[in-house]
Every structure is written in structure tokens, then in C-alpha cells.
Design an enzyme around this catalytic site. Structure first.
Site, short mmCIF file in Angstrom:
data_model
loop_
_atom_site.label_atom_id
_atom_site.label_comp_id
_atom_site.label_asym_id
_atom_site.label_seq_id
_atom_site.Cartn_x
_atom_site.Cartn_y
_atom_site.Cartn_z
N ARG A 31 0.84 -1.20 0.00
CA ARG A 31 0.00 0.00 0.00
C ARG A 31 0.88 1.25 0.00
NH1 ARG A 31 -5.10 -1.79 0.16
NH2 ARG A 31 -5.45 -3.79 1.21
N ILE A 33 2.20 4.85 0.80
CA ILE A 33 2.27 5.57 2.08
C ILE A 33 1.43 6.85 2.05
CG2 ILE A 33 4.27 7.04 1.61
CD1 ILE A 33 5.43 6.05 4.31
N VAL A 98 10.33 7.73 -7.47
CA VAL A 98 11.10 6.56 -7.04
C VAL A 98 11.50 5.80 -8.30
CG1 VAL A 98 11.12 4.42 -5.71
CG2 VAL A 98 9.85 6.41 -4.85
N HIS A 102 7.13 0.99 -10.92
CA HIS A 102 6.01 0.58 -10.08
C HIS A 102 4.72 0.95 -10.79
CE1 HIS A 102 7.66 4.51 -8.92
NE2 HIS A 102 6.43 4.91 -8.73
N HIS A 104 1.09 1.95 -10.30
CA HIS A 104 0.12 2.44 -9.32
C HIS A 104 -1.22 1.78 -9.63
CE1 HIS A 104 2.33 6.10 -7.78
NE2 HIS A 104 2.96 5.96 -8.94
P1 5GP Z 1 5.98 7.98 -8.33
O1 5GP Z 1 5.80 9.43 -7.95
O2 5GP Z 1 7.43 7.62 -8.45
O3 5GP Z 1 5.17 7.55 -9.52
O4 5GP Z 1 5.38 7.15 -7.12
C1 5GP Z 1 6.08 6.91 -5.95
C2 5GP Z 1 5.07 6.53 -4.89
O5 5GP Z 1 5.76 5.95 -3.81
C3 5GP Z 1 4.29 7.72 -4.33
O6 5GP Z 1 2.90 7.51 -4.55
C4 5GP Z 1 4.66 7.73 -2.87
O7 5GP Z 1 3.58 8.08 -2.03
C5 5GP Z 1 5.12 6.31 -2.62
N1 5GP Z 1 6.09 6.16 -1.57
C6 5GP Z 1 7.22 6.92 -1.38
N2 5GP Z 1 7.91 6.48 -0.32
C7 5GP Z 1 7.23 5.39 0.16
C8 5GP Z 1 7.47 4.50 1.25
O8 5GP Z 1 8.46 4.59 1.99
N3 5GP Z 1 6.54 3.53 1.45
C9 5GP Z 1 5.44 3.39 0.65
N4 5GP Z 1 4.59 2.39 0.95
N5 5GP Z 1 5.19 4.21 -0.39
C10 5GP Z 1 6.08 5.20 -0.63
#
Ligand code: 5GP
Ligand code: ZN
Length: 116
Positions: A31, A33, A98, A102, A104
Site C-alpha cells: 500500500r 504511504i 522513485v 512501479h 500504481h
Molecule cells: P511515483 O511518484 O514515483 O510515480 O510514485 C512513488 C510513490 O511511492 C508515491 O505515490 C509515494 O507516495 C510512494 N512512496 C514513497 N515512499 C514510500 C514509502 O516509503 N513507502 C510506501 N509504501 N510508499 C512510498
């Protein structure tokens, strides 16, 4: 294979806790965060792949398995029929923060299009 500087590799290694809800040979899901919907799950490959641009020809089964996970989790969460969003951001311009790919998986509310 793991990247020492990668947050999601640390989650995979168990070094950082996460609410893991799905595991397969090639992928795990946990899930988010900072959830943006009633269900917001991140589905990641066990293999460190930084961005969509880094997906190799040999990675196609791995990437396909992310969608198999999405289908399974959507059914478990109960929104397969009402609909859901499965999206992967690539690089800063699309909001990737990140750098371990991943998917979503967002569900449990209506979604508009186009996204912001
Ligand atoms: P992006 O912006 O790279 O598409 O998505 C990265 C996602 O990772 C974001 O939705 C953010 O909330 C989530 N996220 C960042 N750090 C953590 C963490 O330490 N644990 C979890 N479960 N999600 C994280
Ligand atoms: Zn990684």
C-alpha cells in the site's frame, strides 16, 4: 540486482517496512504511504528496473506479471467491475519520484481523464 540506493529495493529486502498485500515470484505489491484513492497499491518487480525506458526485451514477462498482480488485487479489493486506474509514471516530467518501476493501482472512487 538490487540497487543499494533504491527505496523499493530496501522494501523488497525487508529493510524498510511496508504493508505488503501480494507476492509472486516476480513481483510484490504494497500500500502506498500517501494514498490518492481508497485503495492505492504499488506493484513492483523484484528486479530493479529504474524506468520504463530501462525495460529490456528479456523483461517482458516480468512487466506482464505486474498487470496480472493488478488484476488479482483489483478482484480482491472488489473494484474489478466498477473500474480502476493502473498507471506507471516515467521520469520526472511525468511525476516519477522513485526510480524502480512501479504500477500504481488506484481504485474505490471515480477517475477522470485526462490525468493532470
Ligand atoms: P511515483 O511518484 O514515483 O510515480 O510514485 C512513488 C510513490 O511511492 C508515491 O505515490 C509515494 O507516495 C510512494 N512512496 C514513497 N515512499 C514510500 C514509502 O516509503 N513507502 C510506501 N509504501 N510508499 C512510498
Ligand atoms: Zn530498486
Amino acid at each position: 540486482m538490487a540497487n543499494d540506493d533504491c527505496l523499493f529495493c530496501k522494501i523488497l529486502a525487508g529493510d524498510i517496512p511496508a504493508d505488503v498485500i501480494y507476492e509472486s515470484d516476480t513481483a510484490i505489491a504494497f500500500r502506498d504511504i500517501n494514498p490518492q484513492a481508497p485503495t492505492h497499491v504499488l506493484i513492483i518487480p523484484r528486479k530493479h528496473i529504474a524506468t520504463i525506458n530501462d525495460i529490456g526485451e528479456d523483461d517482458q514477462a516480468i512487466v506482464g506479471s505486474l498487470y496480472s498482480a493488478a488484476r488479482t488485487i483489483a478482484a480482491e479489493e472488489g473494484f474489478s467491475e466498477e473500474g480502476y486506474r493502473a498507471v506507471m509514471n516515467c521520469n520526472e516530467g511525468a511525476g516519477q519520484t522513485v526510480f524502480h518501476i512501479h504500477l500504481h493501482l488506484l481504485g474505490g472512487r471515480p477517475f477522470s481523464w485526462p490525468p493532470g
